[in-house]
Design a protein around this motif. Structure first.
Motif, PDB file in Angstrom:
ATOM      1  N   GLU A 126      20.563  62.619  72.237  1.00  0.00           N
ATOM      2  CA  GLU A 126      20.367  61.519  73.184  1.00  0.00           C
ATOM      3  C   GLU A 126      21.501  60.505  73.165  1.00  0.00           C
ATOM      4  N   LYS A 127      22.469  60.668  72.251  1.00  0.00           N
ATOM      5  CA  LYS A 127      23.619  59.765  72.225  1.00  0.00           C
ATOM      6  C   LYS A 127      24.891  60.431  72.735  1.00  0.00           C
ATOM      7  N   ARG A 128      24.766  61.651  73.207  1.00  0.00           N
ATOM      8  CA  ARG A 128      25.913  62.292  73.828  1.00  0.00           C
ATOM      9  C   ARG A 128      26.266  61.535  75.112  1.00  0.00           C
ATOM     10  N   PRO A 129      27.548  61.514  75.503  1.00  0.00           N
ATOM     11  CA  PRO A 129      27.972  60.653  76.617  1.00  0.00           C
ATOM     12  C   PRO A 129      27.149  60.797  77.883  1.00  0.00           C
ATOM     13  N   PHE A 130      26.868  62.014  78.306  1.00  0.00           N
ATOM     14  CA  PHE A 130      26.182  62.160  79.589  1.00  0.00           C
ATOM     15  C   PHE A 130      24.671  62.001  79.469  1.00  0.00           C
ATOM     16  N   ARG A 131      24.126  62.097  78.269  1.00  0.00           N
ATOM     17  CA  ARG A 131      22.725  61.709  78.095  1.00  0.00           C
ATOM     18  C   ARG A 131      22.618  60.187  78.166  1.00  0.00           C
ATOM     19  N   MET A 132      23.616  59.483  77.634  1.00  0.00           N
ATOM     20  CA  MET A 132      23.625  58.026  77.739  1.00  0.00           C
ATOM     21  C   MET A 132      23.751  57.595  79.201  1.00  0.00           C
ATOM     22  N   ILE A 133      24.660  58.255  79.949  1.00  0.00           N
ATOM     23  CA  ILE A 133      24.813  57.912  81.365  1.00  0.00           C
ATOM     24  C   ILE A 133      23.532  58.227  82.130  1.00  0.00           C
ATOM     25  N   PHE A 134      22.878  59.337  81.777  1.00  0.00           N
ATOM     26  CA  PHE A 134      21.598  59.683  82.399  1.00  0.00           C
ATOM     27  C   PHE A 134      20.587  58.561  82.219  1.00  0.00           C
ATOM     28  N   HIS A 135      20.481  58.044  81.005  1.00  0.00           N
ATOM     29  CA  HIS A 135      19.520  56.970  80.746  1.00  0.00           C
ATOM     30  C   HIS A 135      19.982  55.642  81.343  1.00  0.00           C
ATOM     31  N   LEU A 136      21.273  55.393  81.353  1.00  0.00           N
ATOM     32  CA  LEU A 136      21.784  54.187  82.008  1.00  0.00           C
ATOM     33  C   LEU A 136      21.479  54.222  83.505  1.00  0.00           C
ATOM     34  N   HIS A 137      21.628  55.372  84.102  1.00  0.00           N
ATOM     35  CA  HIS A 137      21.434  55.513  85.539  1.00  0.00           C
ATOM     36  C   HIS A 137      19.968  55.388  85.929  1.00  0.00           C
ATOM     37  N   GLY A 138      19.102  56.038  85.176  1.00  0.00           N
ATOM     38  CA  GLY A 138      17.700  56.088  85.581  1.00  0.00           C
ATOM     39  C   GLY A 138      16.795  55.070  84.944  1.00  0.00           C
ATOM     40  N   GLU A 139      17.229  54.491  83.791  1.00  0.00           N
ATOM     41  CA  GLU A 139      16.312  53.610  83.059  1.00  0.00           C
ATOM     42  C   GLU A 139      16.966  52.350  82.547  1.00  0.00           C
ATOM     43  N   LEU A 140      18.262  52.173  82.766  1.00  0.00           N
ATOM     44  CA  LEU A 140      18.985  50.994  82.274  1.00  0.00           C
ATOM     45  C   LEU A 140      18.880  50.868  80.762  1.00  0.00           C
ATOM     46  N   LEU A 141      18.677  51.998  80.070  1.00  0.00           N
ATOM     47  CA  LEU A 141      18.464  52.029  78.614  1.00  0.00           C
ATOM     48  C   LEU A 141      17.260  51.186  78.204  1.00  0.00           C
ATOM     49  N   ALA A 142      16.298  51.053  79.098  1.00  0.00           N
ATOM     50  CA  ALA A 142      15.114  50.228  78.823  1.00  0.00           C
ATOM     51  C   ALA A 142      13.829  51.037  78.925  1.00  0.00           C
ATOM     52  N   GLY A 143      13.922  52.362  78.836  1.00  0.00           N
ATOM     53  CA  GLY A 143      12.736  53.197  78.833  1.00  0.00           C
ATOM     54  C   GLY A 143      11.949  53.110  80.132  1.00  0.00           C
ATOM     55  N   ALA A 144      10.604  53.133  79.992  1.00  0.00           N
ATOM     56  CA  ALA A 144       9.732  53.121  81.166  1.00  0.00           C
ATOM     57  C   ALA A 144       9.903  51.853  81.992  1.00  0.00           C
TER      58      ALA A 144
END
Length: 453
Positions: A126-144
């Motif tokens: 979950e800390k790989r670059p594109f997993r981070m971008i995935f979460h930044l894009h869809g969740e702002l790194l703030a989960g639900a």
């Protein structure tokens, strides 16, 4: 109190739409820019990930390949106390084997040399670059919570685009200047107005397509769709996309893909030779890469082979008996429910994988135009805003809402539940502002609207 200019019916409608466009834009502009930038980066994930992983994809030959069991054993040894989650089938003999192991609910990606069994790299999935971008894009790194925020903003972006099309519609204007292309020598005010309007008309259809195809990932809308499908009996097996950044509750071997979740229960011990037989079955059926092989979740259960191809229509899933290598079941994309197939096409298009590099270029152009649209709107607001006020358009008498418009708003609220809920919240908040917060309503530009009631 601010005077209200009497306008004809058409003018009142234009003014009302303009105000909703303004408020929707004020809410959405930061999110539009953020989602466009992160989304544009994610569109090029295959090329960028290949570039990041290039040290592990062209290894020097050094003897025969080790068995899959030995490769897994090497990965488990480097992460003590872990269990096998996924074995990623190498695409070429000189490529490092990617093995996902899980420990305490966290996935680790281990790069293993296929011949020497040397550990080349260990990374938290979950800390790989594109997993981070995935979460930044869809969740702002703030989960639900972040997923709900993004979804609410995208719902209001739909309102912003639809009202923008109404405002753009040429009314008695001659020529295409300022309609399909900007007037570049007519002063700054018309320049930014034309940049905003023409960028909006060129991007609207593609932007609406991106929004609609991205909704299945959203926590609210994705869960909403899942519930409706359960009620209507249209659900057929687990979906192969995440909802709110996490896979739906399902058996680990049923389609949750690499990096999209962690094992929910301890896997049984892997019997020697089973993985090699499953690998042979995957190669025989030419499953579209990347190919993910998942161990059984209980004794006697089959292994799972899943394609994680970005182009969703290429995906297929197999169940294989590890003891014999026999195919227990096979589900191709064409065998999925038509809703899953439709969403699969949409997801592939959203990710830029449906029709190759042209899809990536169109998606990137759409993202850039969205940034231009949002940026030019922000510049127009900044240049025109009065001192000490938000700068909303001057309110006028409100037009009456017909049954058709109310029906359209209701339908949009049913299709986008967070839009409906937030619209009700906005209307209730407006009432409270009128009654208890006069300074705030003046700052928001709502004072004159109250005077007309």
């Amino acid at each position: 109190m601010e005077a209200v200019t009497a306008l004809p019916k058409a003018g009142r409608w234009y003014n009302a739409v303009w105000r909703w466009h303004f408020y929707a834009g004020m809410l959405c502009i930061p999110f539009v820019i953020w989602l466009a930038c992160t989304g544009a980066i994610y569109l090029w994930r295959p090329q960028l990930e290949a570039w990041l992983d290039r040290p592990y994809d062209h290894l020097a030959p050094s003897g025969p390949a080790a068995s899959p069991d030995a490769q897994v054993a090497a990965a488990l040894a480097v992460v003590p106390g872990s269990t096998l989650h996924k074995y990623v089938l190498p695409d070429a003999p000189d490529q490092a084997v990617r093995i996902l192991v899980t420990r305490h609910g966290e996935d680790m990606r281990v790069y293993v040399h296929p011949r020497t069994l040397a550990i080349l790299k260990v990374a938290v999935e979950e800390k790989r670059p594109f997993r981070m971008i995935f979460h930044l894009h869809g969740e702002l790194l703030a989960g639900a919570v972040g997923s709900y925020l993004v979804e609410t903003a995208t719902c209001w972006t739909v309102v912003m685009l639809l009202t923008g099309l109404y405002l753009w519609w040429p009314r008695g204007r001659r020529g295409l200047a300022g309609v399909l292309y900007p007037r570049l020598r007519s002063g700054r005010r018309l320049f930014w107005r034309d940049i905003h309007a023409t960028a909006g008309i060129w991007v609207s259809v593609f932007a609406l397509a991106l929004i609609l195809t991205g909704l299945p990932w959203a926590k609210g809308w994705g869960s909403y769709l899942t519930e409706i499908r359960q009620v209507t009996g249209t659900a057929r097996g687990p979906v192969d996309w995440t909802i709110g950044g996490k896979p739906p509750k399902q058996d680990t071997m049923s389609g949750d893909h690499a990096g999209h979740g962690s094992m929910v229960m301890a896997a049984p011990a892997i019997r020697p030779g089973e993985l090699a037989r499953v690998v042979a079955a995957a190669r025989m059926f030419e499953v579209a890469p990347p190919v993910l092989i998942s161990p059984p979740t209980r004794p006697g259960a089959p292994w799972a082979i899943s394609s994680d191809a970005a182009d969703r229509p290429l995906r297929s899933d197999l169940k294989v008996d590890g003891a014999s290598g026999r195919i227990v079941s096979r589900v191709a994309f064409a065998q999925r429910h038509w809703i899953d197939r439709a969403i699969g096409y949409g997801v592939a298009g959203h990710e830029g994988a449906l029709f190759g590099i042209a899809n990536q270029i169109i998606g990137t152009a759409t993202a850039l135009l969205l940034v231009v649209l949002a940026g030019s709107g922000a510049i127009m607001w900044w240049r025109r805003r009065p001192s000490g006020l938000l700068g909303a358009p001057v309110p006028s008498a409100r037009p009456r809402f017909g049954i058709g418009l109310l029906g359209a708003i209701g339908a949009l609220g049913l299709y986008l539940p967070l839009f409906g809920a937030s619209l009700i919240g906005v209307l209730l908040l407006e009432r409270l502002l009128f009654r208890f917060m006069p300074a705030t309503r003046r700052w928001l530009g709502l004072e004159a609207s109250r005077a007309m009631r």
